[in-house]
Design an enzyme around this catalytic site. Structure first.
Site, PDB file in Angstrom:
ATOM      1  CG  HIS A  18       7.047 -20.124 -24.516  1.00 20.17           C
ATOM      2  ND1 HIS A  18       6.732 -18.876 -24.262  1.00 20.17           N
ATOM      3  CD2 HIS A  18       7.837 -20.901 -23.698  1.00 20.17           C
ATOM      4  CE1 HIS A  18       7.290 -18.800 -22.944  1.00 20.17           C
ATOM      5  NE2 HIS A  18       8.050 -19.946 -22.642  1.00 20.17           N
TER       6      HIS A  18
ATOM      7  CG  HIS B 154      10.631 -18.516 -26.420  1.00 23.21           C
ATOM      8  ND1 HIS B 154      10.157 -17.196 -25.885  1.00 23.21           N
ATOM      9  CD2 HIS B 154      10.794 -19.350 -25.218  1.00 23.21           C
ATOM     10  CE1 HIS B 154       9.953 -17.138 -24.647  1.00 23.21           C
ATOM     11  NE2 HIS B 154      10.146 -18.454 -24.179  1.00 23.21           N
TER      12      HIS B 154
ATOM     13  CG  HIS C 156       8.363 -23.793 -18.912  1.00 27.17           C
ATOM     14  ND1 HIS C 156       9.613 -23.762 -18.860  1.00 27.17           N
ATOM     15  CD2 HIS C 156       7.744 -22.767 -19.680  1.00 27.17           C
ATOM     16  CE1 HIS C 156       9.928 -22.662 -19.737  1.00 27.17           C
ATOM     17  NE2 HIS C 156       8.860 -22.007 -20.226  1.00 27.17           N
TER      18      HIS C 156
ATOM     19  CG  HIS D 238      13.625 -15.939 -18.474  1.00 25.13           C
ATOM     20  ND1 HIS D 238      13.971 -17.072 -17.571  1.00 25.13           N
ATOM     21  CD2 HIS D 238      12.048 -16.224 -18.673  1.00 25.13           C
ATOM     22  CE1 HIS D 238      12.825 -17.873 -17.507  1.00 25.13           C
ATOM     23  NE2 HIS D 238      11.756 -17.276 -18.110  1.00 25.13           N
TER      24      HIS D 238
ATOM     25  CE1 TYR E 214       9.499 -21.203 -16.397  1.00 30.19           C
ATOM     26  CE2 TYR E 214      11.154 -20.067 -15.416  1.00 30.19           C
ATOM     27  CZ  TYR E 214      10.634 -20.641 -16.563  1.00 30.19           C
ATOM     28  OH  TYR E 214      11.134 -20.240 -17.745  1.00 30.19           O
TER      29      TYR E 214
ATOM     30  CD  GLU F 212       8.050 -18.474 -18.593  1.00 31.36           C
ATOM     31  OE1 GLU F 212       8.034 -19.183 -19.649  1.00 31.36           O
ATOM     32  OE2 GLU F 212       8.898 -17.796 -18.165  1.00 31.36           O
TER      33      GLU F 212
END
Ligand code: FES
Ligand SMILES: [Fe+2]
Lengths: 100, 307
Positions: free
Chosen positions: B153, B199, B214, B246, B255, B265
């Site tokens: 993503h 996501h 990112h 997260h 990251y 990431e």
């Protein structure tokens, strides 16, 4: 090992920078925080400083943050300059805003 | 409701030095170089991906993201989505077959946050790298570095999130998996998906359009994320934050930056979602915990360092 002195006249901090080392890397490795640290790759503009005196070589920097006019004024990215003489630098308090 | 968008297909990233970038994405992330074109662009893929490339690197004088592309089911879906985008009032640009090597025709449009996206239906199918389609082994030998599993993503920063939501949800058929809402009820972050993943794309509000936060690559396990952290130290690569977790998506993450300052990431885990799941909401007051579940405070760099 050849080293150069970097004096940040905005904050009064002084640190040494080895030949071939970027100003930002030297600052971080000596434990100073007087220039904001972002990507360390010349991309984000976070570490913008103004060089008042001295000489240095430049690595590749994002043109968005370092257009030719800025380069001429000594406005450069600390993560992408490598001193060849002792430097006096300034870092503007709004440096971090360069990324906005 | 699904409209035929299957998954993230590719992202084109601008880099200051192509050789340094290729070295980073192959030796450190473990992606595989699959081709180059006469514009000097370099094409790469992660080993489990079935199509020829997912990452395109282009040398330029400022870093950032040119566009992100999604693969759609077939040509009929592409034609319908094109009509729907135009009916929605978006300008749609045509990129002919072959403009990206071994990729079919693409349509490109720019949403109100200032980011360009593409849809396409065809790309050369090369199969997973190093393993067969028949009786495949568990993994191929010869992978390097972090052994990235797939491009997963992107996260973008920009304005007008409501208008962007409208395009992704109502035209492209994504659904909202997670969001951050401020005390006035405004959505300041949206995590959108076309799949079961929490996501496929995410946006965080910022006044300045077109910013790239990112590109993210999937790893299998937490051990792999720790090993990625070891490799970041071994190669003296610029680290941002992590390994950590997260709150949003609950993914376990680290990251770091590519040599041009684009943030990468690698992560593992993360929640799943179906279209009947209600969106998960995080309060903007608790954004620290939403983003960094352990530290529970935001670092300034996460919000402001962008390309
Ligand atoms: S830290 Fe990003 S340009 Fe120097
Ligand atoms: Fe991410």
């Amino acid at each position: 090992m050849v080293a150069y002195q970097v004096y940040n006249r905005t904050t009064g901090d002084r640190f040494s920078c080895e030949e071939g080392q970027s100003v930002l890397k030297a600052m971080e490795s000596k434990g100073y925080k007087c220039v904001p640290v972002g990507c360390r790759g010349g991309g984000c503009g976070f570490c913008m400083i103004k060089v008042i005196s001295g000489s240095y070589e430049c690595g590749k920097m994002s043109k968005r943050h370092c257009p030719p006019e800025a380069l001429e004024n000594g406005e450069v990215l600390a993560c992408r300059i490598y001193p060849t003489k002792d430097l006096v630098i300034e870092c503007h308090s709004e440096a971090g805003n360069a990324a906005d | 409701m699904r409209k035929g968008v299957m998954r993230p297909g590719h992202v084109q990233v601008r880099v200051l030095d192509i050789d340094e970038a290729v070295q980073h994405y192959t030796e450190l992330l473990g992606m595989i170089e699959t081709d180059r074109d006469d514009q000097g662009r370099v094409y790469l893929k992660a080993w489990t991906e079935v199509d020829k490339f997912s990452l395109v690197l282009r040398e330029a004088d400022e870093p950032g993201c040119d566009f992100m592309g999604f693969k759609v089911l077939d040509e009929a879906a592409l034609n319908q989505l094109e009509k729907d985008l135009v009916a929605h009032g978006l300008e749609v640009e045509q990129l002919p077959e072959g403009e990206l090597k071994d990729c079919g025709r693409r349509i490109r449009f720019t949403v109100a946050s200032g980011h360009a996206f593409e849809l396409y239906a065809d790309k050369t199918y090369t199969g997973k790298w190093g393993v067969s389609d028949v009786n495949p082994e568990a993994w191929p030998r010869g992978l390097k570095g972090m052994k990235a599993v797939r491009f997963d993503h992107c996260l973008f920063y920009g304005p007008n999130l409501a208008a962007v939501y409208d395009v992704f949800v109502n035209v492209l058929g994504f659904h909202l998996a997670e969001q951050v809402i401020d005390p006035e009820g405004t959505r300041i972050a949206q995590f959108l998906t076309a799949s079961m993943k929490e996501h496929d794309i995410a946006f965080i509000h910022s006044d300045k359009p077109g910013q790239f936060h990112h590109a993210s690559f999937f790893l299998e396990t937490w051990e792999d994320v720790l090993r990625a952290a070891d490799l970041i130290s071994m190669t003296d690569t610029s680290i941002d934050i992590g390994p950590t977790r997260h709150g949003l998506t609950h993914g376990k993450t680290i990251y770091f930056f590519d040599p041009s300052g684009n943030r990468n990431e690698v992560f593992c885990g993360g929640d799943y979602t179906y279209p009947d799941h209600k969106p998960i909401t995080w309060k903007a007051e608790d954004l620290g915990k939403a983003i960094f579940y352990h530290d529970r405070v935001l670092n300034e760099r996460f919000l402001t360092v962008l390309t």
